[in-house]
Design a protein around this motif. Structure first.
Motif, mmCIF file in Angstrom:
data_model
loop_
_atom_site.group_PDB
_atom_site.id
_atom_site.type_symbol
_atom_site.label_atom_id
_atom_site.label_comp_id
_atom_site.label_asym_id
_atom_site.label_seq_id
_atom_site.Cartn_x
_atom_site.Cartn_y
_atom_site.Cartn_z
ATOM 1 N N SER A 65 -10.975 38.396 -32.208
ATOM 2 C CA SER A 65 -9.800 39.057 -31.639
ATOM 3 C C SER A 65 -8.722 38.066 -31.239
ATOM 4 C CB SER A 65 -10.210 39.882 -30.413
ATOM 5 O OG SER A 65 -9.083 40.514 -29.834
ATOM 6 N N THR A 66 -9.105 37.001 -30.537
ATOM 7 C CA THR A 66 -8.096 36.041 -30.089
ATOM 8 C C THR A 66 -7.466 35.280 -31.263
ATOM 9 O OG1 THR A 66 -9.828 34.382 -29.668
ATOM 10 C CG2 THR A 66 -9.098 35.736 -27.798
ATOM 11 N N GLN A 111 -16.344 35.400 -17.058
ATOM 12 C CA GLN A 111 -15.310 36.128 -17.793
ATOM 13 C C GLN A 111 -15.795 36.737 -19.110
ATOM 14 O OE1 GLN A 111 -11.817 33.679 -18.383
ATOM 15 N NE2 GLN A 111 -12.101 32.636 -16.430
ATOM 16 N N THR A 149 -16.473 40.610 -19.535
ATOM 17 C CA THR A 149 -15.216 41.340 -19.384
ATOM 18 C C THR A 149 -14.315 41.117 -20.594
ATOM 19 O OG1 THR A 149 -15.301 41.156 -16.980
ATOM 20 C CG2 THR A 149 -13.151 41.634 -17.972
ATOM 21 N N MET A 150 -14.261 39.870 -21.052
ATOM 22 C CA MET A 150 -13.439 39.553 -22.221
ATOM 23 C C MET A 150 -13.935 40.281 -23.462
ATOM 24 S SD MET A 150 -12.380 35.539 -22.066
ATOM 25 C CE MET A 150 -11.375 35.768 -23.535
ATOM 26 N N GLU A 152 -15.361 43.236 -23.678
ATOM 27 C CA GLU A 152 -14.899 44.631 -23.640
ATOM 28 C C GLU A 152 -13.401 44.717 -23.913
ATOM 29 O OE1 GLU A 152 -16.785 47.140 -23.512
ATOM 30 O OE2 GLU A 152 -18.681 46.189 -22.925
ATOM 31 N N GLU A 153 -12.638 43.800 -23.329
ATOM 32 C CA GLU A 153 -11.183 43.822 -23.496
ATOM 33 C C GLU A 153 -10.775 43.510 -24.935
ATOM 34 O OE1 GLU A 153 -9.977 42.396 -18.944
ATOM 35 O OE2 GLU A 153 -9.836 40.995 -20.630
ATOM 36 N N GLU A 154 -11.387 42.485 -25.512
ATOM 37 C CA GLU A 154 -11.015 42.094 -26.872
ATOM 38 C C GLU A 154 -11.504 43.104 -27.903
ATOM 39 O OE1 GLU A 154 -8.905 39.847 -27.443
ATOM 40 O OE2 GLU A 154 -8.865 38.982 -25.439
ATOM 41 N N GLN A 195 -11.741 46.318 -27.361
ATOM 42 C CA GLN A 195 -10.797 47.423 -27.248
ATOM 43 C C GLN A 195 -9.473 47.075 -27.934
ATOM 44 O OE1 GLN A 195 -11.452 50.446 -26.163
ATOM 45 N NE2 GLN A 195 -9.356 51.097 -26.634
ATOM 46 N N LYS A 196 -9.056 45.838 -27.807
ATOM 47 C CA LYS A 196 -7.810 45.415 -28.460
ATOM 48 C C LYS A 196 -7.931 45.544 -29.979
ATOM 49 C CE LYS A 196 -5.886 41.596 -27.014
ATOM 50 N NZ LYS A 196 -5.616 40.129 -26.842
ATOM 51 N N GLU A 223 -7.751 49.213 -30.890
ATOM 52 C CA GLU A 223 -6.374 49.706 -30.764
ATOM 53 C C GLU A 223 -5.480 49.219 -31.900
ATOM 54 O OE1 GLU A 223 -5.211 48.364 -26.915
ATOM 55 O OE2 GLU A 223 -6.353 49.913 -25.854
#
Length: 361
Positions: free
Chosen positions: A250-251, A305, A308-309, A311-313, A315-316, A319
């Motif tokens: 993702s990043t 982190q 949490t990262m 789940e966030e990445e 989801q990104k 999306e």
């Protein structure tokens, strides 16, 4: 007679004048120490300031991971933390994206003392003298889970493997900077529901024999591409897919050009810090302590982190149009069995695989 007297008087006067000049010069030269004595406190203060500035050093860190990824976050976190714990006296120059060369070039620079740190996964040392056994960590599904992997990291098995590499290559192993999530597969146009779906796909792999062998055994066409060129390779079609964990996929913004992600979770890796042995030994005991403290703090900061990262990445990616595919992992495991047999005694020491597997019990 008068002329002789006049001549003697002239010589005497000249001698007086020369003596006076000499005395004046000697007095001036003699005053220099007095002036130095007067200026000594100021000069001493300047000297101390220069010495204080001289205590600040800059160390060079290299990485082949692309700029902008979570790997860069790890490197900069270590750099910032070391500067903090050392009171600003130890700075780290971070060089990402393979700007200092490929993997083996980084290790060579460490051995020569031209590079201080190299941030990399364990398998990257498999190409070094006495490093062949490190290829075992790339065998798919070697580890059952994170707990099994952590047992390996703290085992005498790994300690012995690292010791051989350190002794033969002028290296110092400093430990883990960050835990990494298990690796998966992202593809541009092809969803992978089982191992049969990777047939003939051009999958980007790093410079690792185990990786290329496994993907070939699975029916894919492994293509070695440096980390800094993966995005353009995927964009141009030179590669159809790449293997990486969710965060780094993702990043790296691969979701801009890819449609599918498969959570294979087939390889566990951390990012570790290797150092030049000669450069590290040149540091003071206090400086070495600061480096070790910075590594420990970096790991702790980032470990909090990671979940949490993830789940966030994830989801990104969703999306941005990436579909997460439910893949039949057993089909990959079965296809791996024959390849593992080929590795025994050739890619790594016979019996090593089973020793590591036994740590799960």
């Amino acid at each position: 007679m008068k002329r002789r007297i006049a001549l003697l008087l002239s010589i005497s006067m000249l001698a007086v004048i020369l003596t006076a000049c000499g005395s004046s010069q000697n007095t001036s030269e003699g005053q220099a120490p007095a002036q130095e004595e007067t200026a000594k406190p100021e000069e001493e203060a300047g000297k101390k300031e220069e010495e204080a500035l001289g205590e600040s050093i800059t160390l060079k860190l290299g990485s082949t991971s692309p700029v902008g990824t979570f790997h860069e976050v790890i490197a900069t976190t270590f750099a910032d933390t070391l500067k903090e714990v050392s009171g600003g006296t130890m700075n780290v120059e971070v060089n990402m994206g393979g700007v200092l060369g490929n993997t083996l070039s980084h290790y060579s620079q460490l051995e020569q003392g031209d590079l201080d740190f190299f941030m990399a996964a364990l398998d990257t040392s498999s190409g070094l003298k006495e490093g062949g056994d490190m290829a075992v960590v790339l065998v798919p599904f070697l580890f059952d889970d994170e707990e099994h992997y952590q047992k390996f990291l703290s085992s005498d098995i790994l300690k012995n493997m690292i010791g051989k590499i350190e002794n033969e290559n002028g290296l110092k192993f400093l430990g883990s900077l960050s835990r990494q999530l298990p690796r998966g597969l992202s593809t541009t146009d092809t969803p992978v529901y089982s191992v049969d779906d990777v047939k003939n796909l051009k999958i980007r792999t790093p410079e690792a024999t185990a990786m290329t062998t496994i993907w070939a055994a699975w029916g894919a066409n492994p293509t070695i591409i440096s980390g800094g060129e993966v995005y353009s390779a995927l964009q141009s079609g030179l590669a159809d897919g790449q293997d990486n964990d969710v965060i780094n996929t993702s990043t790296s913004a691969y979701y801009e050009i890819q449609k599918y992600y498969m959570e294979l979770n087939y390889i566990y890796q951390n990012l570790f810090l290797w150092a030049s042995s000669k450069n590290y030994e040149a540091l003071t005991e206090e400086q070495q302590g600061w480096v070790e403290e910075a590594i420990s703090q970096t790991y702790a900061k980032l470990d909090e982190q990671l979940n949490t990262m993830y789940e966030e990445e994830k989801q990104k990616m969703i999306e941005n149009g990436v579909e997460f595919i439910d893949t039949d992992l057993n089909s990959f495991r079965k296809a791996t069995e024959d390849a593992v047999g080929e590795f025994e005694g050739s890619l790594y020491t016979a019996g090593l695989y089973e020793q590591i597997r036994a740590l799960a019990q």
